[in-house]
Write a protein that holds these residues in place. Structure first.
Motif, PDB file in Angstrom:
ATOM      1  N   UNK A   1       0.830  -1.202   0.000  1.00 58.34           N
ATOM      2  CA  UNK A   1       0.000   0.000   0.000  1.00 58.34           C
ATOM      3  C   UNK A   1       0.866   1.255   0.000  1.00 58.34           C
ATOM      4  N   UNK A   2       2.016   1.190   0.688  1.00 58.27           N
ATOM      5  CA  UNK A   2       2.932   2.342   0.693  1.00 58.27           C
ATOM      6  C   UNK A   2       3.474   2.618  -0.704  1.00 58.27           C
ATOM      7  N   UNK A   3       3.702   1.559  -1.487  1.00 58.26           N
ATOM      8  CA  UNK A   3       4.256   1.767  -2.829  1.00 58.26           C
ATOM      9  C   UNK A   3       3.268   2.450  -3.753  1.00 58.26           C
ATOM     10  N   UNK A   4       1.976   2.352  -3.443  1.00 59.30           N
ATOM     11  CA  UNK A   4       0.972   2.932  -4.336  1.00 59.30           C
ATOM     12  C   UNK A   4       0.953   4.458  -4.278  1.00 59.30           C
ATOM     13  N   UNK A   5       1.624   5.034  -3.263  1.00 52.24           N
ATOM     14  CA  UNK A   5       1.590   6.483  -3.110  1.00 52.24           C
ATOM     15  C   UNK A   5       2.311   7.172  -4.266  1.00 52.24           C
ATOM     16  N   UNK A   6       3.423   6.592  -4.698  1.00 51.89           N
ATOM     17  CA  UNK A   6       4.219   7.252  -5.724  1.00 51.89           C
ATOM     18  C   UNK A   6       3.527   7.197  -7.079  1.00 51.89           C
ATOM     19  N   UNK A   7       3.682   8.281  -7.846  1.00 51.30           N
ATOM     20  CA  UNK A   7       3.120   8.310  -9.193  1.00 51.30           C
ATOM     21  C   UNK A   7       4.111   7.810 -10.224  1.00 51.30           C
ATOM     22  N   UNK A   8       5.322   7.425  -9.781  1.00 50.39           N
ATOM     23  CA  UNK A   8       6.343   6.930 -10.703  1.00 50.39           C
ATOM     24  C   UNK A   8       6.078   5.439 -10.955  1.00 50.39           C
ATOM     25  N   UNK A   9       5.432   5.163 -12.053  1.00 54.03           N
ATOM     26  CA  UNK A   9       4.902   3.833 -12.289  1.00 54.03           C
ATOM     27  C   UNK A   9       6.006   2.786 -12.419  1.00 54.03           C
ATOM     28  N   UNK A  10       7.154   3.167 -12.941  1.00 58.81           N
ATOM     29  CA  UNK A  10       8.246   2.213 -13.104  1.00 58.81           C
ATOM     30  C   UNK A  10       8.760   1.744 -11.747  1.00 58.81           C
ATOM     31  N   UNK A  11       9.030   2.698 -10.848  1.00 58.90           N
ATOM     32  CA  UNK A  11       9.524   2.335  -9.519  1.00 58.90           C
ATOM     33  C   UNK A  11       8.453   1.594  -8.734  1.00 58.90           C
TER      34      UNK A  11
END
Length: 1298
Positions: A321-331
């Motif tokens: 869920x924490x990873x979903x915050x970023x808008x950088x789709x590759x990372x």
């Protein structure tokens, strides 16, 4: 009071002995313990002695006695940490001890440290380590033993603390040394100098890399506490200088090895607890995308073990869920893949249930990490199935279960469940509620999979499925034809229609995709075609009335799926079915509504009305539902463009509006873009538009320019367009050709597409700074690499397209000649532009790319055309070019003269211009003569030509410019060697002069750097190793030559990309692929070409040519791909500047003068960065006039105004306070506001100020108090006032702390 007392003592003592003064302040021998007042007085006295330079062995001995005899015992006394008096006493004693240690040197610091550690039992060293709660009271004590351990003080070199930490000669137990090592690392981790922090983390990981890691709770707490806190800093993960793009940064590699080693050495019973705490720590704060990525990668590299149970799986789900915050789709996608691997490697399947596994998998975004068909998806299926079978085996106590006996009953059950439930919900009208839609969609998906199973496995259940599909078609059509109460429709009736249309969609897709099942032969399929063709398109289902069902069904209808979404799905399914009909009968579609058609299919008979309905659908449907409409337009537009041009143009405009409104981070963007490209750039559409040269032709060219512009911000857009066009122009299918005789004619009509592709370059974004070589089975790889969204793809595709062209083909020949003219014109335009032209600038890159393309096309051009364009090539050689451009121009000239020696007369004319024109270019033409043996290879009469060459070169050997003389001598050496080989008697008179000159230059002594430069130029690759004919290859042109020319790394295109990228293969007859090994193994030389007429300064450091307008960059050797913050701090450290934490954001300002002034002010007062809306401003003359080169010493970041919201939110997560310079109702007065250390200053536009949508993202607004009538200041002046006030407050704060 203490200062007055110290001054009084100093005045009364009248003693030259400072030792006696120290003892007097301490009260003499045997006195009572020192009070806080005496300690403060002692501290001031010690400061005075240190500042006055007092020293000597006696003073050091006295300070030693005071430290160990009077101050140290105070730290061992009783009293709780919460006692304020005790805390004052400890703080004062620590200050005195620190000053004593400075006077006495490292020996006293070491003795104090040993005394502290020797009084601690081992269990205290273990449990009270740095990072524990008990550590905080000890921190000021330990800091006093460690002078200069903080950033900005003496001894803050990265290696200093690490050397102390690993000192093997220390006294004390192993636990005590471990404690001190951890404390040392703690100091480095908490340093504000990120370079020191990175060095500390790296040393910590290296210290414990090769020796047995301590097994203690304190050590584990230290890893989960201070170490992970330090690892949360994104700037630590920059690549080291020399690392290639795609290489994992050093810290990432060390972290993987450290974590794997530590987990392996931990006892099995402690492994689970440590891992659980480690993962939970990753969810305890807002982590940036980069740290999450590398921590997830380290977890995925841990050897497989059964360490995680239900709680661990839940913790991993929280990290997801924490990873979903970023808008950088590759990372984001990469982190999900690594976390999924972690779950598979570390989860004990016996401790978790299938629902828990399902819950974890549902947290993933399938399109980013678990896409169907990837190897990772296959691994998950196998792992999940194995875990399920294992659970069944455990429950039944069966020793062995045959897979067939397990799967066959399962398939039977699935078939019965699928068909029975679909039958009950659709055929027997049992769908009554909104919640039934999800179930029906699930069962329809199951039906598709069952049909696939029948087709792929040859399962003998086909007839039963055919019967079911026939029943399903009849029932669905019947439901859709029923008319209920139009004014007050019921919910159940409307839901039934939605489900029926979805059923017909699935049936159409099965018929279209599985022709081997022969479903077309079913009689009911004809009924289906008639119904779809006559259905009213874009029919919107009226929202049902809930009056009768107020208490039950109304609540059901308010689920997450709103009625608008239901209607959109219904209309979407209509167009899916219609595409099935149009695609099947596309050859029968008339060119207008006036033509008659034997088929009784209304949608096919009335194409204009159908296209109008498609435009209406684009306005009705949301962006994620328009794909089938685009596919129908792909069939209709080619048929109607000739007769209904305006309608087709409306279709282009509306479709482009849909595409441009989507973000490229949305996965629907790519499928919609592909469909858009297929109908706008259809070969027949392009040909019809080009034949009339009307509005459609202009509109398509306009769309090309818009797509190219979009490509600069959205990687992969141009790739999709170019790939489709090149494929359809070179290798058209039967559907592509239509009535066209040769689809390649479109390439000539729309040559702008190839022209722009030839100079299209890499677009460098933040999320690619940490590009990792992911395993090929990762879904994120599938999304970003196998779908050809690499920036190099465009040029690779264009070059391979050009490689297929044949000079004997008239269309190909005309296209290539037109392309060469356009590229040469573009080069001239770039050369004449007033934009600054320096090494690796955008202008340099564009020129390099177009000359590379010209070099590829050259062998396919005929003599007549080359003769006509030779003057343009020579004129390009007269330009003031960068080294890489010169090499390419010289190479082309050599190849042309080698192939057509009759062009030499034109070449000699280049030496006849005046010195003013030649001073920037003569070295280019002399370099050509250095390969004169290649040029004359095919010439029979060499002597006259050699005589001419010799006369031309000799006159330049006496030029006043040193570099020109060097180039002329290199050419002379080559030509004279050819003359001697041919024994030309006519030159005997010149032999003594030439031989003497060459002998003199070869044997220069005591001539400064002249001999060194002569050797350098002879050893340069272009003269010593490079062979214009043998080295002609794609690898040399696009990889080896740019590397040897020291072009930036992202301009190098390795050969593997030509073989792997695009669906277009290289021609079988194309053999120019590889560079020679001799050239490929060379390293860049320290000699670069120079053409300026000024004399070469003969100094050791003179390696750059003066015609290169190049910025002076002291940090040149740092990696260009390091995180910005790290690069800026490294830069500040090398310049001796302080590390301010102030960021000035000027993205809303659009006047170069204001930006230039702000840049100067920010640099002078040490701001950490200036954020501007576009980096192009720094090339503006007005900006440069105001900035006076400040942009070279101040980090500049480009954030466009549209990206400010995301940027401000990101900085908030990094701990910055967002401060707006604006007058609002609640703004603070500048004279009363206290700036935090990490401040971000947002300045408004000159006229509009800060927009309302940004004010809500501010933490505080600050206004400048004013007394005059005019209520506004210039934005540069306002910014300067706040920057100074921040600097003033930080200076005062720093002074108080010291």
């Amino acid at each position: 009071m203490e200062l007055v007392l110290a001054d009084t003592l100093l005045g009364l003592a009248q003693s030259p002995d400072p030792c006696a003064l120290l003892r007097a302040v301490c009260g003499g021998d045997g006195a009572a313990p020192l009070s806080v007042e005496r300690l403060e007085t002692l501290r001031f006295l010690l400061q005075w002695l240190e500042a006055g330079g007092a020293g000597g062995e006696a003073l050091r001995r006295a300070a030693w006695e005071v430290a160990l005899g009077r101050c140290w015992p105070l730290l061992r006394g009783g009293g709780g940490a919460d006692d304020p008096e005790r805390r004052r006493l400890v703080r004062a004693a620590c200050g005195a001890l620190r000053l004593c240690a400075r006077l006495c040197g490292a020996q006293l610091a070491a003795r104090l440290r040993i005394r502290w550690l020797s009084r601690m039992p081992e269990e205290q060293c273990s449990s009270h380590g740095p990072g524990s709660q008990e550590y905080e009271p000890m921190k000021p004590v330990l800091s006093s033993f460690f002078p200069g351990s903080r950033a900005g003080e003496g001894g803050s070199e990265p290696g200093c603390l690490g050397n102390i930490a690993v000192d093997k000669g220390e006294e004390g137990t192993g636990y005590q040394r471990q404690y001190w090592e951890r404390y040392t690392m703690m100091e480095m981790f908490e340093s504000e100098n990120k370079t020191l922090t990175r060095e500390g983390v790296a040393q910590f990981l290296e210290i414990y890399e090769t020796k047995r890691l301590p097994n203690s709770p304190g050590f584990s707490e230290f890893i989960i506490g201070p170490l992970m806190d330090a690892l949360s800093e994104s700037s630590l993960y920059g690549r080291s200088p020399g690392q290639l793009i795609g290489a994992c940064p050093p810290l990432g590699m060390k972290l993987q090895k450290f974590l794997s080693t530590y987990l392996t050495l931990l006892p099995e019973e402690e492994r689970s607890s440590f891992l659980l705490k480690f993962i939970q720590k990753m969810t305890s704060r807002h982590w940036c995308a980069v740290p999450i990525l590398f921590l997830s990668m380290a977890l995925a590299c841990i050897p497989s073990c059964k360490a995680l149970g239900t709680e661990g799986l839940h913790a991993l789900r929280d990290v997801l869920q924490c990873t979903m915050i970023t808008h950088q789709i590759l990372l984001r996608g990469a982190a999900q893949c690594f976390l999924l691997q972690t779950a598979m490697h570390l989860t004990d399947v016996e401790k978790v249930s299938l629902p828990e596994i399902s819950s974890f998998l549902m947290s993933l975004r399938p399109e980013e990490s678990l896409s169907r068909g990837t190897i990772l998806w296959m691994e998950v299926r196998i792992e999940t199935a194995a875990g399920f079978v294992l659970i069944k085996i455990k429950k039944s106590n069966t020793e062995r279960v045959e897979l067939k006996s397990f799967l066959h009953p399962l398939l039977d059950v699935l078939l019965k469940l699928g068909t029975n439930y679909i039958a009950s919900y659709i055929i027997y009208n049992q769908t009554k509620l909104v919640s039934d839609l999800d179930r029906c969609n699930l069962y329809l998906a199951l039906l598709s999979e069952l049909v696939n199973l029948c087709s792929n496995a040859g399962w003998k259940k086909g007839p039963s499925i055919w019967n079911f599909i026939s029943s399903l078609i009849n029932a669905s059509i019947q439901n859709l034809q029923e008319t209920g109460n139009e004014q007050e429709p019921k919910l159940g009736e409307q839901i039934q229609k939605v489900v029926s249309m979805a059923s017909l969609t699935v049936v159409c897709e099965i018929i279209d995709q599985k022709p081997e099942l022969q479903l077309k032969s079913l009689h009911v399929v004809e009924t289906l075609k008639d119904f779809i063709s006559s259905v009213q398109l874009n029919q919107v289902l009226k929202k049902p009335s809930y009056i009768e069902e107020k208490n039950s069904l109304f609540e059901e209808s308010t689920s997450s799926q709103g009625w608008g979404k239901i209607v959109a799905s219904y209309v979407h399914d209509q167009w899916v079915c219609l595409h099935f009909i149009l695609n099947k009968y596309h050859k029968f579609i008339p060119l207008s509504n006036d033509e008659t058609l034997e088929l009784s299919l209304l949608a096919v008979q009335r194409p204009i009305r159908t296209l109008q309905s498609a435009l209406e659908a684009l306005t009705l449907l949301p962006s994620d539902q328009v794909l089938p409409v685009f596919r129908c337009m792909k069939v209709l537009v080619p048929k109607l463009l000739g007769s209904s041009e305006s309608l087709c143009i409306d279709a282009f405009d509306l479709a482009w509006k849909v595409i441009s409104s989507l973000s490229n981070t949305q996965l629907i963007f790519w499928s919609n873009l592909k469909a858009f490209v297929q109908f706008v750039f259809d070969t027949e559409v392009l040909a019809v538009a080009a034949s009339s040269k009307g509005q459609a032709y202009s509109k398509i060219k306009e769309i090309i320019l818009k797509l190219v512009e979009m490509s600069t911000a959205r990687t992969g857009v141009f790739n999709a367009v170019l790939s489709y066009c090149c494929q359809s122009w070179l290798f058209p299918t039967s559907d592509d050709t239509g009535a066209l005789e040769n689809p390649f004619s479109n390439a000539g009509n729309y040559s702008e597409l190839i022209t722009e592709a030839c100079v299209f370059g890499m677009v460098f974004r933040r999320d690619q700074r940490y590009k990792i070589p992911f395993d090929s089975h990762f879904c994120v790889n599938k999304m970003f690499y196998s779908t050809n969204r690499d920036d190099h793809y465009v040029r690779v595709c264009a070059v391979k397209f050009l490689c297929w062209l044949d000079g004997s083909n008239t269309l190909h020949k005309m296209f290539m000649e037109d392309l060469v003219i356009k590229l040469l014109d573009k080069d001239e335009l770039v050369s004449k532009s007033r934009t600054r032209y320096y090494v690796n600038s955008l202008q340099h890159r564009i020129k390099n790319r177009l000359w590379q393309t010209l070099l590829v096309i050259f062998p396919k051009l005929d003599q007549n055309f080359l003769t006509g364009t030779l003057d343009k090539i020579f004129q390009a050689g007269f330009g003031n070019n960068q080294a890489s451009i010169k090499y390419l121009i010289e190479w082309i000239i050599i190849l042309i003269l080698h192939r057509y020696p009759q062009c030499l007369e034109n070449f000699w004319n280049c030496f006849c211009y005046g010195e003013e024109k030649l001073k920037t270019s003569i070295c280019t033409f002399l370099s050509v003569l250095s390969h004169f043996d290649i040029i004359l290879e095919n010439t029979s009469e060499k002597k006259p030509i050699l005589k001419k060459a010799l006369l031309v070169v000799l006159q330049w050997c006496f030029n006043h410019n040193f570099s020109v003389r060097l180039y002329a001598l290199v050419a002379l050496k080559k030509i004279w060697g050819m003359c001697k080989a041919l024994c030309v008697e006519e030159f005997e008179a010149l032999t003594p002069v030439i031989e003497s000159s060459l002998h003199q230059v070869e044997n220069m002594h005591g001539a400064g750097n002249a001999r060194k430069n002569w050797q350098r130029i002879q050893d340069h690759f272009f003269f010593a190793t490079f062979h214009p004919l043998k080295d002609y290859s794609l690898e040399t042109i696009f990889y080896t030559l740019p590397r040897l020319s020291e072009l930036v790394e992202d301009e190098w295109i390795p050969l593997c990309k030509f073989t792997r990228y695009t669906d277009i293969s290289l021609p079988a007859a194309f053999h120019w692929l590889h560079s020679r090994t001799e050239l490929l193994n060379l390293k860049p030389s320290d000699w670069s070409q120079q053409d300026m007429g000024s004399d070469l300064v003969e100094t050791d450091n003179q390696t750059e040519w003066t015609d290169v307008q190049k910025k002076i960059i002291p940090w040149k050797n740092s990696s260009p791909d390091l995180d910005l913050e790290l690069v800026f701090q490294d830069r500040a450290a090398k310049l001796g500047k302080s590390n301010s934490r102030l960021i000035v954001v000027a993205s809303l300002i659009d006047k170069p003068t204001n930006l230039g002034g702000l840049c100067r002010t920010s640099e002078i007062f040490g701001a950490s960065a200036l954020v501007v809306g576009s980096l192009h401003y720094i090339n503006d003359k007005q900006f440069q006039h105001l900035s006076v080169s400040a942009e070279q010493w101040l980090p500049l970041v480009e954030v466009k105004p549209s990206q400010l919201v995301n940027y401000l939110q990101q900085k908030k997560t990094e701990g910055y306070t967002i401060i707006g310079v604006e007058q609002t109702a609640k703004s603070s007065d500048l004279t009363e506001y206290c700036f935090p250390e990490k401040s971000l200053l947002l300045l408004g536009n000159e006229h509009e100020g800060i927009p309302a949508n940004l004010i809500q993202h501010l933490d505080v607004c600050v206004e400048i108090p004013q007394q005059g009538i005019i209520r506004s200041l210039n934005v540069h002046v306002s910014g300067a006032l706040l920057i100074w006030e921040y600097t003033r407050q930080q200076l005062i704060s720093g002074s108080n702390q010291s």
